[in-house]
Design an enzyme around this catalytic site. Structure first.
Site, PDB file in Angstrom:
ATOM      1  N   ARG A  12       0.864  -1.203   0.000  1.00 28.67           N
ATOM      2  CA  ARG A  12       0.000   0.000   0.000  1.00 28.67           C
ATOM      3  C   ARG A  12       0.890   1.240   0.000  1.00 28.67           C
ATOM      4  O   ARG A  12       2.066   1.169   0.361  1.00 28.67           O
ATOM      5  CB  ARG A  12      -0.886   0.023   1.258  1.00 28.67           C
ATOM      6  CG  ARG A  12      -1.995  -0.988   1.237  1.00 28.67           C
ATOM      7  CD  ARG A  12      -3.086  -0.675   2.256  1.00 28.67           C
ATOM      8  NE  ARG A  12      -2.698  -0.912   3.628  1.00 28.67           N
ATOM      9  CZ  ARG A  12      -2.707   0.019   4.583  1.00 28.67           C
ATOM     10  NH1 ARG A  12      -3.051   1.256   4.307  1.00 28.67           N
ATOM     11  NH2 ARG A  12      -2.355  -0.289   5.826  1.00 28.67           N
ATOM     12  N   THR A  86       1.335   4.826  12.735  1.00 24.71           N
ATOM     13  CA  THR A  86       1.227   5.896  13.742  1.00 24.71           C
ATOM     14  C   THR A  86       0.211   5.460  14.800  1.00 24.71           C
ATOM     15  O   THR A  86      -0.739   4.723  14.492  1.00 24.71           O
ATOM     16  CB  THR A  86       0.750   7.215  13.109  1.00 24.71           C
ATOM     17  OG1 THR A  86      -0.447   6.961  12.365  1.00 24.71           O
ATOM     18  CG2 THR A  86       1.787   7.818  12.188  1.00 24.71           C
ATOM     19  N   GLN A 141       6.983  16.438  16.236  1.00 19.25           N
ATOM     20  CA  GLN A 141       5.602  16.804  15.913  1.00 19.25           C
ATOM     21  C   GLN A 141       4.714  16.594  17.134  1.00 19.25           C
ATOM     22  O   GLN A 141       4.802  15.543  17.804  1.00 19.25           O
ATOM     23  CB  GLN A 141       5.094  15.942  14.746  1.00 19.25           C
ATOM     24  CG  GLN A 141       3.651  16.152  14.369  1.00 19.25           C
ATOM     25  CD  GLN A 141       3.369  17.578  13.890  1.00 19.25           C
ATOM     26  OE1 GLN A 141       4.218  18.265  13.344  1.00 19.25           O
ATOM     27  NE2 GLN A 141       2.177  18.057  14.128  1.00 19.25           N
ATOM     28  N   TYR A 147       6.277   8.431  17.443  1.00 15.77           N
ATOM     29  CA  TYR A 147       6.637   8.368  16.008  1.00 15.77           C
ATOM     30  C   TYR A 147       7.904   9.181  15.727  1.00 15.77           C
ATOM     31  O   TYR A 147       8.801   8.728  15.009  1.00 15.77           O
ATOM     32  CB  TYR A 147       5.454   8.891  15.201  1.00 15.77           C
ATOM     33  CG  TYR A 147       5.569   8.796  13.699  1.00 15.77           C
ATOM     34  CD1 TYR A 147       5.317   7.592  13.037  1.00 15.77           C
ATOM     35  CD2 TYR A 147       5.885   9.918  12.930  1.00 15.77           C
ATOM     36  CE1 TYR A 147       5.388   7.511  11.647  1.00 15.77           C
ATOM     37  CE2 TYR A 147       5.958   9.839  11.547  1.00 15.77           C
ATOM     38  CZ  TYR A 147       5.702   8.635  10.910  1.00 15.77           C
ATOM     39  OH  TYR A 147       5.772   8.568   9.534  1.00 15.77           O
ATOM     40  N   TYR A 179       4.682  15.232   3.859  1.00 10.30           N
ATOM     41  CA  TYR A 179       3.335  14.645   3.833  1.00 10.30           C
ATOM     42  C   TYR A 179       2.995  14.132   2.432  1.00 10.30           C
ATOM     43  O   TYR A 179       2.995  14.897   1.466  1.00 10.30           O
ATOM     44  CB  TYR A 179       2.311  15.667   4.326  1.00 10.30           C
ATOM     45  CG  TYR A 179       2.424  15.852   5.827  1.00 10.30           C
ATOM     46  CD1 TYR A 179       1.677  15.064   6.692  1.00 10.30           C
ATOM     47  CD2 TYR A 179       3.324  16.755   6.382  1.00 10.30           C
ATOM     48  CE1 TYR A 179       1.801  15.194   8.066  1.00 10.30           C
ATOM     49  CE2 TYR A 179       3.455  16.896   7.756  1.00 10.30           C
ATOM     50  CZ  TYR A 179       2.688  16.114   8.587  1.00 10.30           C
ATOM     51  OH  TYR A 179       2.825  16.231   9.947  1.00 10.30           O
TER      52      TYR A 179
HETATM   53  P1  NDP Z   1       0.387   3.084   4.691  1.00  9.59           P
HETATM   54  O1  NDP Z   1      -0.354   3.113   5.974  1.00  9.59           O
HETATM   55  O2  NDP Z   1      -0.279   3.555   3.443  1.00  9.59           O
HETATM   56  O3  NDP Z   1       0.931   1.593   4.415  1.00  9.59           O
HETATM   57  C1  NDP Z   1       1.654   0.930   5.415  1.00  9.59           C
HETATM   58  C2  NDP Z   1       2.209  -0.383   4.893  1.00  9.59           C
HETATM   59  O4  NDP Z   1       3.015  -0.959   5.942  1.00  9.59           O
HETATM   60  C3  NDP Z   1       1.126  -1.402   4.596  1.00  9.59           C
HETATM   61  O5  NDP Z   1       1.555  -2.230   3.530  1.00  9.59           O
HETATM   62  C4  NDP Z   1       1.052  -2.204   5.894  1.00  9.59           C
HETATM   63  O6  NDP Z   1       0.534  -3.515   5.748  1.00  9.59           O
HETATM   64  C5  NDP Z   1       2.531  -2.249   6.258  1.00  9.59           C
HETATM   65  N1  NDP Z   1       2.754  -2.559   7.662  1.00  9.59           N
HETATM   66  C6  NDP Z   1       2.291  -1.853   8.749  1.00  9.59           C
HETATM   67  N2  NDP Z   1       2.698  -2.438   9.886  1.00  9.59           N
HETATM   68  C7  NDP Z   1       3.409  -3.544   9.528  1.00  9.59           C
HETATM   69  C8  NDP Z   1       4.063  -4.576  10.251  1.00  9.59           C
HETATM   70  N3  NDP Z   1       4.105  -4.583  11.594  1.00  9.59           N
HETATM   71  N4  NDP Z   1       4.672  -5.572   9.557  1.00  9.59           N
HETATM   72  C9  NDP Z   1       4.662  -5.568   8.192  1.00  9.59           C
HETATM   73  N5  NDP Z   1       4.079  -4.611   7.458  1.00  9.59           N
HETATM   74  C10 NDP Z   1       3.449  -3.623   8.109  1.00  9.59           C
HETATM   75  O7  NDP Z   1       1.732   3.891   4.961  1.00  9.59           O
HETATM   76  P2  NDP Z   1       2.476   5.005   4.084  1.00  9.59           P
HETATM   77  O8  NDP Z   1       2.680   4.497   2.705  1.00  9.59           O
HETATM   78  O9  NDP Z   1       1.807   6.299   4.283  1.00  9.59           O
HETATM   79  O10 NDP Z   1       3.883   5.092   4.846  1.00  9.59           O
HETATM   80  C11 NDP Z   1       5.001   4.314   4.458  1.00  9.59           C
HETATM   81  C12 NDP Z   1       6.217   4.750   5.267  1.00  9.59           C
HETATM   82  O11 NDP Z   1       6.477   6.128   5.028  1.00  9.59           O
HETATM   83  C13 NDP Z   1       6.014   4.618   6.787  1.00  9.59           C
HETATM   84  O12 NDP Z   1       7.234   4.229   7.380  1.00  9.59           O
HETATM   85  C14 NDP Z   1       5.646   6.028   7.195  1.00  9.59           C
HETATM   86  O13 NDP Z   1       5.957   6.247   8.547  1.00  9.59           O
HETATM   87  C15 NDP Z   1       6.514   6.828   6.257  1.00  9.59           C
HETATM   88  N6  NDP Z   1       6.061   8.192   6.050  1.00  9.59           N
HETATM   89  C16 NDP Z   1       4.823   8.431   5.508  1.00  9.59           C
HETATM   90  C17 NDP Z   1       4.425   9.728   5.279  1.00  9.59           C
HETATM   91  C18 NDP Z   1       3.105  10.053   4.678  1.00  9.59           C
HETATM   92  O14 NDP Z   1       2.801  11.233   4.575  1.00  9.59           O
HETATM   93  N7  NDP Z   1       2.302   9.092   4.246  1.00  9.59           N
HETATM   94  C19 NDP Z   1       5.273  10.868   5.645  1.00  9.59           C
HETATM   95  C20 NDP Z   1       6.558  10.502   6.172  1.00  9.59           C
HETATM   96  C21 NDP Z   1       6.920   9.204   6.367  1.00  9.59           C
HETATM   97  P3  NDP Z   1      -1.081  -3.768   5.857  1.00  9.59           P
HETATM   98  O15 NDP Z   1      -1.647  -3.250   4.571  1.00  9.59           O
HETATM   99  O16 NDP Z   1      -1.187  -5.228   6.012  1.00  9.59           O
HETATM  100  O17 NDP Z   1      -1.554  -2.973   7.045  1.00  9.59           O
END
Ligand code: NDP
Length: 242
Positions: A12, A86, A141, A147, A179
């Site tokens: 995702r 988060t 933040q 986080y 973001y």
């Molecule tokens: P999403 O919530 O869209 O997707 C998260 C993904 O991580 C999913 O595939 C989810 O799997 C997987 N995941 C969550 N927990 C686990 C776990 N314990 N083990 C294995 N897989 C896991 O996240 P984003 O794409 O928004 O974020 C991706 C990264 O970027 C993160 O590290 C986030 O902190 C960082 N980030 C995001 C920002 C943003 O604005 N979106 C900004 C700055 C940093 P499942 O679908 O099964 O839940």
């Protein structure tokens, strides 16, 4: 033989875009997820990328999961530690569970995943580890002590691991997205999102592909001299107003 790339949280959001970009660059990609089977199946079918399910915060699950991936695809040469969650709340009301969940998924995973592949990379004298931090790990933040601490930890982890492995053909870099338009940001109330966009000089949220292209470059031989770096991709937000 094509590089094998593991992308955690690759089904995702930012991770899915990274998985597709690495595939387009010629890698054999495995995408790891944790709970959302439906999204994973949809992604896998559309992208033709195999998905594997485990918790990246669980050391034993990582060892077993990576063994399965390598059995199917071959030894890992690119690891993208992207999975993140988060659990926001003011620190004076934050529970130990909120703290542990975020530290486990965002920071313990740096150890569990990287530790499982680093010896192989050192033996083969080739590897790329790319860790996804956050602008909020750089600046802090409100409501995100857990986080911000985890994401700042990712930066220290990246620099130390880069130093230890620089002479072994392994680069380790971090990206700090601002973001980005994903489910994680969609979960934020609309008025908060509007106020976030108002603080971004380019005037919009970022797109997952804008992070993915940077990851794909860091994975190439052309990026061999880039290690221990923290790449800031946030539409100018950090320099404008923190
Ligand atoms: P999403 O919530 O869209 O997707 C998260 C993904 O991580 C999913 O595939 C989810 O799997 C997987 N995941 C969550 N927990 C686990 C776990 N314990 N083990 C294995 N897989 C896991 O996240 P984003 O794409 O928004 O974020 C991706 C990264 O970027 C993160 O590290 C986030 O902190 C960082 N980030 C995001 C920002 C943003 O604005 N979106 C900004 C700055 C940093 P499942 O679908 O099964 O839940």
């Amino acid at each position: 033989m094509a590089d094998v790339a593991i992308v955690t949280g690759g089904t995702r959001g930012i991770g899915a875009a990274i998985a597709r970009a690495l595939q387009a660059a010629g890698c054999r990609v495995a995408a790891i997820y944790h709970g959302n089977d439906e999204a994973a199946a949809r992604f896998s079918g559309a992208a033709d990328i195999p998905v594997f399910k485990w918790d990246v915060g669980d050391e034993a699950a990582c060892l077993e999961g990576i063994r399965k991936v390598e059995e199917a695809l071959g030894p890992t040469s690119v690891l993208v530690n992207n999975a993140g969650i988060t659990r926001d709340g003011m620190f004076h009301r934050m529970s130990w569970e909120q703290w542990r969940a975020v530290l486990g998924t965002n920071l313990d995973s740096m150890f569990t995943m990287s530790r499982a592949v680093i010896e192989g990379m050192r033996e083969r004298r080739h590897g790329r580890i790319i860790n996804i931090s956050s602008i909020n790990g750089q600046k802090g933040q409100v409501g995100q002590v857990n986080y911000s601490a985890a994401k700042a930890g990712v930066i220290g982890f990246t620099k130390a691991l880069a130093l230890e492995n620089a002479a072994r053909g392994i680069t380790v870099n971090a990206i700090c997205p601002g973001y980005i338009d994903t489910d994680m940001v969609a979960a934020v109330p609309q008025e908060v999102r509007d106020s976030i966009v108002a603080r971004i000089p380019v005037g919009r949220l970022g797109q997952a592909e804008e992070i993915a292209h940077a990851v794909a470059w860091l994975a190439t031989p052309a990026a061999a001299f880039c290690t221990g770096s923290v790449l800031t991709i946030n539409g100018g937000q950090y320099i404008a107003n923190g």
